[in-house]
Design an enzyme around this catalytic site. Structure first.
Site, mmCIF file in Angstrom:
data_model
loop_
_atom_site.group_PDB
_atom_site.id
_atom_site.type_symbol
_atom_site.label_atom_id
_atom_site.label_comp_id
_atom_site.label_asym_id
_atom_site.label_seq_id
_atom_site.Cartn_x
_atom_site.Cartn_y
_atom_site.Cartn_z
ATOM 1 C CE LYS A 191 -6.981 -6.905 -0.051
ATOM 2 N NZ LYS A 191 -8.399 -6.568 0.014
ATOM 3 C CE LYS A 199 -4.448 -1.480 1.564
ATOM 4 N NZ LYS A 199 -5.727 -1.046 2.086
ATOM 5 C CE LYS A 245 -13.915 -2.562 2.876
ATOM 6 N NZ LYS A 245 -12.801 -1.956 3.595
HETATM 7 P P1 ATP Z 1 -9.355 -1.753 1.781
HETATM 8 O O1 ATP Z 1 -9.032 -1.587 0.342
HETATM 9 O O2 ATP Z 1 -10.009 -0.566 2.426
HETATM 10 O O3 ATP Z 1 -8.223 -2.318 2.598
HETATM 11 P P2 ATP Z 1 -10.539 -4.344 1.773
HETATM 12 O O4 ATP Z 1 -11.494 -4.720 0.703
HETATM 13 O O5 ATP Z 1 -9.170 -4.933 1.769
HETATM 14 O O6 ATP Z 1 -10.524 -2.782 1.785
HETATM 15 P P3 ATP Z 1 -10.721 -4.570 4.647
HETATM 16 O O7 ATP Z 1 -11.638 -3.648 5.388
HETATM 17 O O8 ATP Z 1 -9.253 -4.278 4.643
HETATM 18 O O9 ATP Z 1 -11.249 -4.670 3.143
HETATM 19 O O10 ATP Z 1 -10.925 -6.053 5.152
HETATM 20 C C1 ATP Z 1 -12.146 -6.551 5.626
HETATM 21 C C2 ATP Z 1 -12.113 -8.066 5.595
HETATM 22 O O11 ATP Z 1 -12.303 -8.513 4.258
HETATM 23 C C3 ATP Z 1 -10.795 -8.670 6.073
HETATM 24 O O12 ATP Z 1 -11.093 -9.807 6.843
HETATM 25 C C4 ATP Z 1 -10.115 -9.067 4.797
HETATM 26 O O13 ATP Z 1 -9.251 -10.150 5.006
HETATM 27 C C5 ATP Z 1 -11.289 -9.448 3.921
HETATM 28 N N1 ATP Z 1 -10.980 -9.267 2.503
HETATM 29 C C6 ATP Z 1 -10.698 -8.098 1.885
HETATM 30 N N2 ATP Z 1 -10.512 -8.280 0.580
HETATM 31 C C7 ATP Z 1 -10.659 -9.606 0.353
HETATM 32 C C8 ATP Z 1 -10.564 -10.426 -0.821
HETATM 33 N N3 ATP Z 1 -10.301 -9.895 -1.996
HETATM 34 N N4 ATP Z 1 -10.794 -11.752 -0.677
HETATM 35 C C9 ATP Z 1 -11.061 -12.286 0.527
HETATM 36 N N5 ATP Z 1 -11.165 -11.583 1.665
HETATM 37 C C10 ATP Z 1 -10.962 -10.254 1.579
HETATM 38 MG MG MG Z 2 -7.698 -4.270 3.249
#
Ligand code: ATP
Ligand code: MG
Length: 353
Positions: A210, A128, A213
Site C-alpha cells: 500500500k 511494520k 506516508k
Molecule cells: P503511516 O505510514 O504513518 O502508517 P498511512 O499512510 O498508513 O501512514 P495512517 O495515518 O496510518 O496513514 O492512516 C490514515 C488513514 O488512511 C487510515 O484510515 C488508513 O486506513 C488510510 N490509508 C492509509 N494508506 C492508505 C492507502 N494506501 N489506501 C487507502 N487508505 C489508506
Molecule cells: Mg498506517
C-alpha cells in the site's frame, strides 16, 4: 454497582445522528493519495449526516520516533491539510489525540483485557515490526489497543478507515464486547468495516504494497506535490508486461492500481476506464491518470497555503475540537473508572478506628 447503572445505555450518542470517529497520524512529508481516497474524502462527505470526531494521532506517530520539532510542526500542518481536504471544524470536532490524556488511560485499561497472542496476530505489527530498522517496539505492539481506545472513547457507531485497518477494527469490536460482558454495558460496539473495492491505493513503484506516508519515496503521491512532480511520478510508475490497459490485480498490479486511482479520482467506474483506454497505449493512459490527480489536489494545495498563513487560527481549531471531544471522553472515562473499580480521587479513605 447497581443493576440499573449496568444496563443504562446512556453513554451512547443521542440517537438523532450516528457518531463517527477516525484518525490519521501526522507522519510523513504530508498526507498521501491513499489517505485522501481511502479515508479523508469519506470523512468530509459524512459531516452533515453524522456527528464527527476527527483527530491527529500524534501518540500513534511516536511509534516512528519522530524528531520532536518535526512532530510539532507536522501536527499543525496536518490540521491544515485535513481542513484543506474538506474537514469542516464548524461541523466536526478536529483535535490532537495527545490533548486528551484519556486516550492513553483507556488504552492501558483495554490492554489489560487484550490477550498477548491476540495482539501478536495483528498483521500491521508483523509487517511494520519486520521492516523497522531499529526492531519492533512495545509501542508498535500496543498500537491496535490505543486505536481501540480512540474509537471506544467516543462511543462511535462507525469508523471510516481504509482497508488496511480492518483487523484493528475487529479487535476493537472484540474488546468492546469483552468489556461490556465483564463490567456491564459501557461501550457502543462500532459497526464492522465497510469498504469499497479498490479503496486501497498501492505504491506506484511497488504495487505489491500500500501507499504509505512513512515509507514515502517516488511511488507516493503527496497531496501537496506540485503538478509537475505528480506528473513525473505517475509517468514513472511501474507498469506491467503487455500493453493493454486491463484491470487484473494479480497479473497487472501496477496498471490496475493506476486504473483504481483514475476511477476514484474522477468518479468513473473501473469498467468505464477500461473501455475508454481499450487499444490506447500506456502513455496516454498515464497522462489521464496524472491529469485526474492534479485536478483532485489543486484545490487542496491552494486552501492549505491559505490555512498555513494563520497558525493561530489552526491552534484555535484544535483547542475548540479538544474541548468538544473532551466532554465525551471524560464522560466515558468517568464510567470506565467507576466500573472497573478505581477509587475516585475525591473520596477520602476513612482512617481506621
Ligand atoms: P503511516 O505510514 O504513518 O502508517 P498511512 O499512510 O498508513 O501512514 P495512517 O495515518 O496510518 O496513514 O492512516 C490514515 C488513514 O488512511 C487510515 O484510515 C488508513 O486506513 C488510510 N490509508 C492509509 N494508506 C492508505 C492507502 N494506501 N489506501 C487507502 N487508505 C489508506
Ligand atoms: Mg498506517
Amino acid at each position: 454497582m447497581s443493576e440499573s447503572r449496568l444496563e443504562s445505555p446512556s453513554l451512547a450518542a443521542p440517537a438523532a445522528r450516528p457518531r463517527v470517529l477516525s484518525g490519521i497520524r501526522p507522519t510523513g512529508a504530508a498526507f498521501q493519495l491513499g489517505n485522501y481516497l481511502g479515508a479523508v474524502r469519506h470523512w468530509a462527505a459524512m459531516q452533515d449526516e453524522a456527528e464527527c470526531f476527527f483527530f491527529l494521532a500524534d501518540l500513534h506517530a511516536l511509534t516512528e520516533v519522530p524528531d520532536p520539532e518535526r512532530l510539532r510542526a507536522r501536527t499543525r500542518s496536518s490540521a491544515a491539510e485535513l481542513l484543506a481536504m474538506g474537514v469542516d471544524p464548524a461541523r466536526s470536532a478536529v483535535f490532537a489525540q495527545s490533548h486528551l490524556p484519556q486516550h492513553a488511560e483507556l488504552a492501558w485499561v483495554l490492554g489489560c483485557l487484550t490477550g498477548f497472542g491476540e495482539a501478536s496476530r495483528m498483521t500491521q505489527f508483523k509487517e511494520k515490526g519486520a521492516s523497522s530498522s531499529s526492531g519492533a517496539t512495545v509501542g508498535l505492539f500496543y498500537y491496535p489497543v490505543l486505536q481501540a481506545a480512540d474509537i471506544l472513547m467516543y462511543q462511535a457507531d462507525s469508523v471510516p478507515i481504509g482497508e488496511d485497518q480492518r483487523q484493528h477494527l475487529e479487535l476493537t469490536r472484540d474488546l468492546a464486547q469483552r468489556f461490556n460482558a465483564r463490567y456491564g454495558q459501557t461501550f457502543v460496539v462500532p459497526g464492522p468495516y465497510v469498504g469499497k473495492a479498490g479503496a486501497r491505493i498501492k505504491d506506484l513503484q511497488e504495487p505489491g504494497r500500500k501507499m504509505s506516508k512513512t515509507i514515502g519515496g517516488a511511488g507516493t503521491l503527496w497531496v501537496l506535490d506540485e503538478p509537475k512532480v505528480l506528473m513525473k511520478k505517475v509517468r514513472s510508475a511501474v507498469t506491467d508486461t503487455g500493453r493493454e490497459v486491463v484491470f487484473d490485480v494479480d497479473a497487472k498490479p501496477g496498471i490496475s492500481n493506476l486504473m483504481t486511482i483514475l476511477s476514484e479520482a474522477s468518479g468513473t467506474p473501473v469498467d468505464d476506464v477500461q473501455q475508454r483506454f481499450a487499444g490506447a497505449g500506456y502513455g496516454d493512459f498515464k497522462a489521464a491518470v496524472a491529469d485526474a490527480v492534479v485536478e483532485l489536489f489543486a484545490p487542496v494545495r491552494a486552501r492549505y497555503a491559505e490555512l498555513m498563513s494563520d497558525p493561530g487560527e489552526l491552534d484555535r481549531v484544535l483547542a475548540d475540537g479538544a474541548a468538544r471531544a473532551g466532554e465525551v471522553a471524560e464522560t466515558t472515562m468517568a464510567a470506565v473508572r467507576d466500573r472497573i473499580g478505581l477509587l475516585p480521587p475525591s473520596v477520602r479513605v476513612p482512617a481506621p478506628l
